[in-house]
Design a protein around this motif. Structure first.
Motif, mmCIF file in Angstrom:
data_model
loop_
_atom_site.group_PDB
_atom_site.id
_atom_site.type_symbol
_atom_site.label_atom_id
_atom_site.label_comp_id
_atom_site.label_asym_id
_atom_site.label_seq_id
_atom_site.Cartn_x
_atom_site.Cartn_y
_atom_site.Cartn_z
ATOM 1 N N UNK A 57 -33.543 135.668 -2.646
ATOM 2 C CA UNK A 57 -34.488 134.724 -2.031
ATOM 3 C C UNK A 57 -35.423 134.146 -3.076
ATOM 4 N N UNK A 58 -35.911 134.984 -3.996
ATOM 5 C CA UNK A 58 -36.853 134.494 -5.003
ATOM 6 C C UNK A 58 -36.195 133.451 -5.909
ATOM 7 N N UNK A 59 -34.945 133.665 -6.274
ATOM 8 C CA UNK A 59 -34.240 132.669 -7.096
ATOM 9 C C UNK A 59 -34.208 131.332 -6.371
ATOM 10 N N UNK A 297 -35.759 145.050 6.270
ATOM 11 C CA UNK A 297 -36.818 144.069 6.510
ATOM 12 C C UNK A 297 -36.588 142.803 5.704
ATOM 13 N N UNK A 298 -36.270 142.952 4.443
ATOM 14 C CA UNK A 298 -36.125 141.777 3.571
ATOM 15 C C UNK A 298 -34.895 140.950 3.947
ATOM 16 N N UNK A 299 -33.840 141.615 4.378
ATOM 17 C CA UNK A 299 -32.668 140.873 4.889
ATOM 18 C C UNK A 299 -33.062 140.061 6.122
ATOM 19 N N UNK A 300 -33.782 140.691 7.033
ATOM 20 C CA UNK A 300 -34.163 140.018 8.267
ATOM 21 C C UNK A 300 -35.112 138.853 7.986
ATOM 22 N N UNK A 301 -36.091 139.064 7.125
ATOM 23 C CA UNK A 301 -37.035 137.998 6.796
ATOM 24 C C UNK A 301 -36.318 136.815 6.150
ATOM 25 N N UNK A 303 -33.106 135.958 6.513
ATOM 26 C CA UNK A 303 -32.277 135.281 7.513
ATOM 27 C C UNK A 303 -33.116 134.426 8.458
ATOM 28 N N UNK A 304 -34.371 134.847 8.687
ATOM 29 C CA UNK A 304 -35.258 134.102 9.592
ATOM 30 C C UNK A 304 -36.094 133.042 8.880
#
Length: 382
Positions: A57-59, A297-301, A303-304
């Motif tokens: 996500x950061x990339x 949590x980070x996967x869910x955030x 994806x959302x």
């Protein structure tokens, strides 16, 4: 009378008493954790860390801006994200682009990051040059972590030039410690302070680098065993070596790290390697469960469509701590790592010391008296 005094001496000398050395020999994990906060958690992997989903996500997040609009921080974030994803060459490329745009601004961060990326890519000599430049710019940054990073890389290079693989020092447990003291030319009186600084530096490398590295774990074990007879940390050192045995790639290295862990416990009364391993594996399991929650949590955030930096800061605002179960023997004794033995034990100890001193004095008086009587008999003659 003499027999009574001799019996008293035998009692005082042979009956077990709760002397300070015995408590330090037990060297419980609780006491060690107070001397080296958070070492146990880093060995087990029980600390705040991001998942691969976060760095992906950061990339994407930092790459949205065109290169011309990126800030210094954007470049550092992007480069570190690539590094965490194992893309060393891409990380090096991004940080070099930053340095080309800002040759003077943010130079410490650039040199420190580039040096670390090169070292992780196996380009040790190149990496050392940049780490040295970072130290020259800011020698106290990160509690001097780069100083010990440089020393560890130099130690690694020297050992490998001598044909050593893993462990970097097969026999004995002071390999990296001896190298640090030799390179830093530390006077005897300042050695324990230097070792503690080195421990903090290695723990920092584990926290922000690779906590699973057998090289870092071995270096940590070496340092923890060398912090003075009353201040070493055998249980933590043994845990570090044992964890290194799990991470080492070769069977021979795994076995030798286990041997080092067992050697660290030789003077640790009442603690077997099998018991320590059970505790360590439970800590690792707890750490993995904790990390699995962060990962989910980070996967869910992601994806959302959430901002992962913001969500992470809201939920995970402080580092967790592993639960601690006190050593039953030490708990039963009433010993407290901060206050020392309880008052009753101190009184008992004082009484025994007084009895011992009194017995010795009485023996001396009796000997003098006997010698005087013999002298009188001799002087009187037949």
């Amino acid at each position: 009378m003499r027999r009574t005094i001799v019996s008293l001496l035998v009692y005082v000398l042979l009956v077990p008493t709760p002397l300070p050395a015995c408590f330090w020999d037990y060297d419980t994990l609780q006491m060690e954790r107070q001397r080296f906060p958070y070492a146990q958690e880093l060995i087990a992997g029980h600390f705040l860390r991001h998942s691969e989903a976060y760095y992906q996500w950061r990339v994407q997040d930092r790459s949205v801006k065109p290169s011309a609009e990126r800030t210094l921080a954007d470049y550092d974030d992007l480069a570190v994200a690539y590094e965490k994803l194992g893309e060393h060459d891409r990380a090096i490329e991004v940080i070099q682009e930053k340095m080309a745009r800002w040759p003077d601004e943010g130079r410490y961060e650039s040199e420190a990051n580039l040096g670390t990326f090169l070292i992780h890519a196996g380009r040790y000599e190149e990496g050392l040059e940049h780490i040295q430049r970072a130290i020259e710019i800011n020698p106290e940054a990160h509690f001097g972590r780069e100083v010990y990073q440089k020393l560890l890389v130099k130690y690694l290079i020297r050992q490998r030039e001598q044909g050593t693989t893993l462990p970097l020092k097969q026999s004995g447990n002071n390999g990296f410690t001896a190298f640090v003291l030799e390179q830093q030319q530390i006077p005897e009186a300042d050695r324990q302070v230097e070792i503690r600084k080195a421990v903090k530096g290695v723990l920092g490398m584990m926290r922000f680098g690779n906590y699973r590295s057998p090289i870092l774990l071995e270096a940590l074990g070496d340092l923890l065993l060398s912090n003075g007879q009353q201040g070493d940390s055998k249980l933590l050192a043994a845990r570090a070596y044992l964890k290194a045995s799990y991470e080492a790639p070769e069977t021979k290295a795994k076995e030798e790290y286990r041997t080092k862990a067992a050697e660290a416990l030789q003077m640790q009364f009442g603690k077997k390697l099998s018991e320590l391993e059970t505790e360590l594996q439970q800590d690792i399991k707890t750490a993995e469960e904790y990390y699995a929650g962060i990962e989910a949590d980070e996967h869910r955030w992601s994806e959302n469509g959430k901002n992962l930096d913001h969500e992470f800061n809201l939920k995970y605002y402080k580092n967790p701590a592993l639960p601690y179960a006190p050593d039953p023997e030490v708990a039963q004794s009433g010993f407290n790592a901060k206050t020392g033995p309880p008052v009753a034990q101190l009184v008992q100890r004082a009484v025994l010391y007084v009895m011992l001193a009194g017995a010795v004095i009485l023996l001396i008086v009796l000997r003098i008296s006997r010698n005087r009587r013999r002298g009188l008999v001799t002087d009187q003659g037949p």
